[in-house]
Design an enzyme around this catalytic site. Structure first.
Site, PDB file in Angstrom:
ATOM      1  N   HIS A  95     -12.041  12.582   0.508  1.00  0.00           N
ATOM      2  CA  HIS A  95     -11.876  11.417   0.924  1.00  0.00           C
ATOM      3  C   HIS A  95     -11.957  11.162   2.576  1.00  0.00           C
ATOM      4  O   HIS A  95     -12.556  10.610   3.264  1.00  0.00           O
ATOM      5  CB  HIS A  95     -10.605  10.532   0.359  1.00  0.00           C
ATOM      6  CG  HIS A  95     -10.867   9.031   0.953  1.00  0.00           C
ATOM      7  ND1 HIS A  95     -11.639   8.100   0.669  1.00  0.00           N
ATOM      8  CD2 HIS A  95      -9.945   8.235   1.557  1.00  0.00           C
ATOM      9  CE1 HIS A  95     -11.393   7.125   0.972  1.00  0.00           C
ATOM     10  NE2 HIS A  95     -10.162   7.150   1.448  1.00  0.00           N
ATOM     11  N   PHE A 128       0.733  -1.351   0.028  1.00  0.00           N
ATOM     12  CA  PHE A 128       0.060   0.044   0.056  1.00  0.00           C
ATOM     13  C   PHE A 128       0.716   1.341  -0.140  1.00  0.00           C
ATOM     14  O   PHE A 128       2.181   1.152   0.526  1.00  0.00           O
ATOM     15  CB  PHE A 128      -0.899  -0.049   1.240  1.00  0.00           C
ATOM     16  CG  PHE A 128      -2.331   0.033   0.867  1.00  0.00           C
ATOM     17  CD1 PHE A 128      -3.060  -1.067   0.577  1.00  0.00           C
ATOM     18  CD2 PHE A 128      -2.876   1.266   1.047  1.00  0.00           C
ATOM     19  CE1 PHE A 128      -4.334  -0.875   0.007  1.00  0.00           C
ATOM     20  CE2 PHE A 128      -4.447   1.261   0.660  1.00  0.00           C
ATOM     21  CZ  PHE A 128      -5.057   0.084   0.403  1.00  0.00           C
ATOM     22  N   ARG A 134      -2.864  11.042   5.711  1.00  0.00           N
ATOM     23  CA  ARG A 134      -3.011   9.722   6.488  1.00  0.00           C
ATOM     24  C   ARG A 134      -2.577   8.652   5.403  1.00  0.00           C
ATOM     25  O   ARG A 134      -2.672   8.931   4.311  1.00  0.00           O
ATOM     26  CB  ARG A 134      -4.376   9.577   6.648  1.00  0.00           C
ATOM     27  CG  ARG A 134      -4.607   8.092   6.840  1.00  0.00           C
ATOM     28  CD  ARG A 134      -6.119   7.499   7.597  1.00  0.00           C
ATOM     29  NE  ARG A 134      -7.029   7.784   6.198  1.00  0.00           N
ATOM     30  CZ  ARG A 134      -7.354   6.678   5.549  1.00  0.00           C
ATOM     31  NH1 ARG A 134      -6.487   5.632   5.555  1.00  0.00           N
ATOM     32  NH2 ARG A 134      -8.449   7.019   4.713  1.00  0.00           N
ATOM     33  N   HIS A 167      -8.422  11.655  -2.234  1.00  0.00           N
ATOM     34  CA  HIS A 167      -7.867  10.311  -2.454  1.00  0.00           C
ATOM     35  C   HIS A 167      -7.408  10.131  -4.079  1.00  0.00           C
ATOM     36  O   HIS A 167      -8.338  10.968  -4.812  1.00  0.00           O
ATOM     37  CB  HIS A 167      -8.882   9.073  -2.189  1.00  0.00           C
ATOM     38  CG  HIS A 167      -8.538   7.784  -2.258  1.00  0.00           C
ATOM     39  ND1 HIS A 167      -8.107   7.266  -3.302  1.00  0.00           N
ATOM     40  CD2 HIS A 167      -8.250   6.814  -1.300  1.00  0.00           C
ATOM     41  CE1 HIS A 167      -7.923   6.136  -3.451  1.00  0.00           C
ATOM     42  NE2 HIS A 167      -7.782   5.747  -2.160  1.00  0.00           N
ATOM     43  N   GLU A 190      -6.759   2.067  -3.346  1.00  0.00           N
ATOM     44  CA  GLU A 190      -5.218   2.126  -3.707  1.00  0.00           C
ATOM     45  C   GLU A 190      -4.807   0.605  -3.759  1.00  0.00           C
ATOM     46  O   GLU A 190      -3.784   0.539  -4.232  1.00  0.00           O
ATOM     47  CB  GLU A 190      -4.689   2.750  -2.598  1.00  0.00           C
ATOM     48  CG  GLU A 190      -3.188   3.325  -2.307  1.00  0.00           C
ATOM     49  CD  GLU A 190      -2.738   4.069  -1.234  1.00  0.00           C
ATOM     50  OE1 GLU A 190      -3.395   5.162  -1.065  1.00  0.00           O
ATOM     51  OE2 GLU A 190      -1.721   3.822  -0.732  1.00  0.00           O
ATOM     52  N   ARG A 195      -0.564   9.479  -0.613  1.00  0.00           N
ATOM     53  CA  ARG A 195      -1.738   9.942  -1.375  1.00  0.00           C
ATOM     54  C   ARG A 195      -1.638  11.419  -1.543  1.00  0.00           C
ATOM     55  O   ARG A 195      -1.932  11.966  -2.912  1.00  0.00           O
ATOM     56  CB  ARG A 195      -2.904   9.542  -0.210  1.00  0.00           C
ATOM     57  CG  ARG A 195      -3.494   8.386  -0.385  1.00  0.00           C
ATOM     58  CD  ARG A 195      -4.756   8.000   0.467  1.00  0.00           C
ATOM     59  NE  ARG A 195      -5.115   6.424   0.162  1.00  0.00           N
ATOM     60  CZ  ARG A 195      -5.944   5.918   1.178  1.00  0.00           C
ATOM     61  NH1 ARG A 195      -6.565   6.745   2.009  1.00  0.00           N
ATOM     62  NH2 ARG A 195      -6.140   4.593   0.963  1.00  0.00           N
ATOM     63  N   GLN A 252      -7.807  15.086   3.109  1.00  0.00           N
ATOM     64  CA  GLN A 252      -7.119  14.197   2.085  1.00  0.00           C
ATOM     65  C   GLN A 252      -8.078  14.111   0.811  1.00  0.00           C
ATOM     66  O   GLN A 252      -9.054  13.662   0.797  1.00  0.00           O
ATOM     67  CB  GLN A 252      -6.704  12.792   2.635  1.00  0.00           C
ATOM     68  CG  GLN A 252      -6.195  11.575   1.710  1.00  0.00           C
ATOM     69  CD  GLN A 252      -5.862  10.549   2.356  1.00  0.00           C
ATOM     70  OE1 GLN A 252      -6.438   9.579   2.713  1.00  0.00           O
ATOM     71  NE2 GLN A 252      -4.424  10.408   2.733  1.00  0.00           N
ATOM     72  N   LEU A 277     -15.293   5.566  -4.612  1.00  0.00           N
ATOM     73  CA  LEU A 277     -13.631   5.222  -4.359  1.00  0.00           C
ATOM     74  C   LEU A 277     -13.347   3.986  -5.161  1.00  0.00           C
ATOM     75  O   LEU A 277     -13.967   2.967  -5.236  1.00  0.00           O
ATOM     76  CB  LEU A 277     -13.735   4.859  -2.972  1.00  0.00           C
ATOM     77  CG  LEU A 277     -12.292   4.430  -2.384  1.00  0.00           C
ATOM     78  CD1 LEU A 277     -11.191   5.558  -2.522  1.00  0.00           C
ATOM     79  CD2 LEU A 277     -12.283   3.798  -1.013  1.00  0.00           C
TER      80      LEU A 277
END
Lengths: 587, 231
Positions: free
Chosen positions: A353, A119, A398, A242, A255, A286, A240, A252
């Protein structure tokens, strides 16, 4: 008229991942708990989390919580509190194992252990190379986790108040929190839920942006309640975006697509992330990827007739991997983008996000509200966990998977702290006479409002304003105008009018009450962003292009009263290990 | 686009009515839920549940042109006009498109929807092979939207006695889990003329499931296990 009252040891507001993990701890401790939720627990937005839970199990190769901690601190652009980050990364493996014991249907390796995928921003040996740390159930990890936690609460006989909306916090003259007022949606009745300890797990406020991955229910209710009760909101300017929301729909795309080997292309078919993050490429943080995408679009390399999005390619993974690891993504792409990713790339665009900021808490999940020089002062009887809490493990940005990690770790720690508090402070304190007055006044205002604007109109204004003035790139003139506009909208939000006056399941009333919460989150975000004169994590200012640790390595605190800003120091000192000193952040 | 929607507010209506709405759609409005949000902008008294708007939370199940489905993943272009919307059949209506799901969840809870394993947990995860884990595919993905159970005549007649397809799918989800130790107890719990055996495999549930799950197959597997243990 004073509403009816019921008394509990603990009231938990919200039944997503954090609320359910907390509720489980409290129920199993034998406490008298009420868990309030606007929706049936399994409809909470944790259900939409896709990619995984970050925990250094080391099932796929060497890993350590210290590397996880380093990645999280670096991902936060050094705004994260290092004590809470250490706490989270150390606790994470234990809580993931526990979730497995609860019955979570994790994907598995040949040797029977939990499968972990790569990730963004997660690395081995302090940034050297990507690591597989994300514990997942296909691309439905949040769904599997939320249902597992709910099921475990069924076993523990947790008492739920389903489709109850909390309205306001009750605090006494000393500032102690003594419960909440709440509205039963089916009957329209208002009730006081008095509690020895009150725990917020109300989730985010993603509905303040026009293009958002968030559910309709993510209206920042906990933030509104806290702000009205005089409690500050922290670091709200860090929001954030995304990298991969479905273009035009906002849904969404995890990721995990890039974790499993997918990558982004511009209109020339170029894998542009190689230019922006030579080492981790598409698996950079991100904020880095979203900024790169916005730059590509701005510089004319966006895809499509409008040149306003980019393409996420994964067909090279093959149908087997896609169906096994990313089945939900295939489903979403077909439905919302008319694309089968087995054949064609998915059109994507950075999409609002996750809220890094929120109600400030420490690693024990106690809510912080500074008193004078004491910047660490806590609010007795009040705890918060999950997206509605700013612990602050995410700081300025994050890392993917850390939201689910946070739910587990701080859901539990909030419950543990509440249990401790109740032991030391048994019995209920006397409620102030005006405990329900604010809520009743809000409802009466809505019932009697004449010549007001519709809730949907004012809501649209908030979303448009936030999107245009407080997006991926932030410009000084737009921020100044944004603050003025958001104040005007806040004023309008006090005059919304609903036509529906029914008592029974009046969703118009619920939406009006939600709007009064969303506007507080939006104000805090815009005002904080206009004030912070640097670029850090997700906050990118055209006029202050660099991170400024000398002047801005500090948390923003926003108070509703007078739109006041204050600041408090970042906790640079971890619990047991050495400080990870700030340095230039590259991927 | 034209819609005909079931309306009932017990606070003021003596009985339900169907109300017509004409809505001008935006080119971005792709799904039925988008249209319902527009209708609510015109008439804020229309009540429905909705949340994730991507088909994973299970809030906006309703009867759409005679079929149960989720508004958020039902494409407007697939719908015949006037689009007739009613609450899920077989459950008491609270208001408009909102039904009382108490009975549905009661049945779900009745199958003990949680892993039962009395061994002290190991220090790390319990091991499970990829093949054992694969047994849970097509089961754990249920979103509890109730499209299946409220399309099942057996559930309509006996919602208090027949567990219904959603609950039975979850019963099998735990029976099929290599980590669960209560298969026998779970089968005992279903050994009853109503709880399991009211399913006559007419497969309305399979047809209705917006997640393409197959409760009938799971119910068949439970029945097989019942037979196996009785011989």
């Amino acid at each position: 008229m004073t509403p009816a009252k019921r008394t509990f040891d603990v009231v938990v507001v919200g039944a997503g991942g954090a609320g359910l993990r907390a509720a489980l701890q409290l129920s199993e401790a034998g406490l008298n708990v009420a868990v309030l939720s606007k929706v049936f627990p399994t409809r909470s937005h944790t259900v939409a989390a896709q990619g995984g839970i970050g925990a250094a199990l080391g099932n796929m190769g060497e890993d350590s919580w210290l590397w996880h901690m380093y990645d999280t601190v670096k991902g936060s652009d050094w705004l994260g509190d290092q004590d809470t980050i250490e706490f989270m990364c150390r606790e994470a493996p234990k809580l993931v194992y526990e979730l497995e014991h609860f019955g979570m249907p994790f994907d598995r390796n040949e040797n029977g252990t939990v499968y972990q995928r790569p990730f963004g921003g997660h690395s081995q040996n302090f940034g050297e190379r990507p690591v597989q740390r994300s514990c997942c159930a296909a691309d439905r990890t949040g769904h599997a986790m939320l249902h597992t936690l709910y099921q475990r609460n069924v076993r523990a006989r947790t008492r739920f108040f389903v489709e109850w909306m909390a309205l306001d916090l009750i605090r006494d003259a000393s500032g102690q929190v003594l419960g909440v007022t709440a509205l039963e949606m089916e009957t329209g009745d208002v009730m006081i839920l008095q509690a020895g300890a009150t725990l917020f797990a109300t989730g985010g406020a993603g509905r303040m942006f026009h293009s958002s991955t968030n559910a309709f229910i993510n209206t920042g209710d906990g933030l509104g309640m806290a702000a009205r009760a005089g409690i500050p909101l922290q670091d709200m300017e860090f929001y954030q975006f995304h990298p991969t929301g479905v273009y035009g729909a906002g849904i969404l795309i995890t990721e995990a697509v890039r974790g499993e080997g997918g990558y982004l292309l511009n209109k020339n078919g170029e894998r542009f992330m190689e230019r922006y993050a030579p080492n981790l490429k598409d698996l950079a943080s991100r904020d880095v990827v979203s900024r790169a995408m916005a730059t590509e679009i701005k510089e004319g390399r966006g895809a499509g007739p409008q040149g306003d999005h980019l393409m996420l390619k994964l067909d090279h993974l093959g149908p087997e991997v896609i169906d096994k690891r990313l089945p939900g993504i295939r489903e979403i792409s077909k439905k919302f983008a008319n694309v089968d990713p087995v054949k064609d790339p998915i059109p994507v665009v950075p999409t609002a996000h996750y809220m890094m900021g929120s109600i400030p808490t420490n690693y024990r999940s106690e809510v912080i509200a500074p008193r004078g020089a004491d910047k660490e002062a806590t609010v007795p009887g009040f705890y918060a966990a999950g997206e509605c809490a700013c612990a602050s493990v995410h700081g300025g940005n994050r890392l993917g998977t850390n939201s689910l990690t946070e739910l587990l770790v701080f859901g539990k720690s909030a419950a543990d702290s509440a249990i401790r508090f109740l032991k030391e402070n048994p019995g209920q304190k006397e409620l102030p006479k005006d405990a329900a007055d604010r809520s009743l006044a809000r409802l009466a205002r809505l019932d009697n409002q004449k010549n007001g604007e519709s809730v949907s109109e004012v809501g649209m204004e908030i979303r448009r304003t936030m999107q245009a003035h407080c997006g991926v790139f932030r410009f000084p003139d737009m921020l100044v105008k944004g603050v003025k506009k958001i104040h005007e909208i806040a004023d309008r939000a006090t005059r919304t009018q609903i036509k529906d006056k029914s008592r029974v399941f009046n969703t118009a009333r619920i939406e009006a009450l939600e709007l009064e919460n969303t506007i507080e989150a939006a104000r805090a975000t815009m005002v904080g962003a206009a004030a912070r004169q640097e670029s850090r994590g997700a906050h990118d200012r055209a006029d202050f292009h660099k991170r400024d640790d000398v002047n801005w390595l500090k948390h923003t605190l926003w108070y509703k009263e007078g739109d006041r800003l204050d600041y408090r120091p970042v906790h640079m000192k971890p619990l047991t290990v050495r400080t990870i000193e700030p340095k230039v952040r590259t991927y | 686009m034209r819609f005909r929607i079931f309306r009932y507010d017990p606070d003021k209506d003596e009985k339900p009515t169907m109300r017509d709405y004409d809505v001008a759609l935006d080119p971005h409005d792709r799904m039925l839920l988008d249209a319902l949000v527009r209708i609510k902008e015109q008439d804020d008294s229309l009540s429905l549940r909705r949340s994730c708007r991507e088909g994973v939370c299970g809030s906006d199940a309703m009867n759409i042109n005679g079929r149960n489905g989720l508004a958020c993943i039902t494409k407007l272009s697939d719908l015949k006009e006037p689009v007739e919307l009613r609450p899920l059949p077989g459950l008491p209506v609270i208001r408009d498109l909102i039904v009382d799901m108490t009975q549905f969840f009661k049945q779900y809870h009745s199958i003990k929807p949680y892993l039962i394993n009395e061994d002290p947990p190991p220090e790390k995860e319990r091991l499970q092979s990829p093949e054992e884990r694969e047994e849970l595919d097509g089961l754990y993905e249920c979103i509890l939207c109730a499209c299946c159970s409220t399309s099942c005549p057996s559930f309509w007649w006996n919602p208090d006695k027949f567990v219904g397809p959603a609950g039975l799918l979850q019963a099998y989800r735990f029976i099929a889990d290599s980590r669960d130790q209560a298969a026998g107890e779970r089968l005992d719990n279903l050994e009853d003329p109503y709880r399991l055996f009211r399913c006559h495999s007419i497969m309305n549930c399979v047809d209705a499931c917006p997640k393409n799950l197959n409760p009938t197959r799971a119910i068949g597997k439970i029945k097989e296990l019942m037979v196996k243990r009785s011989v």
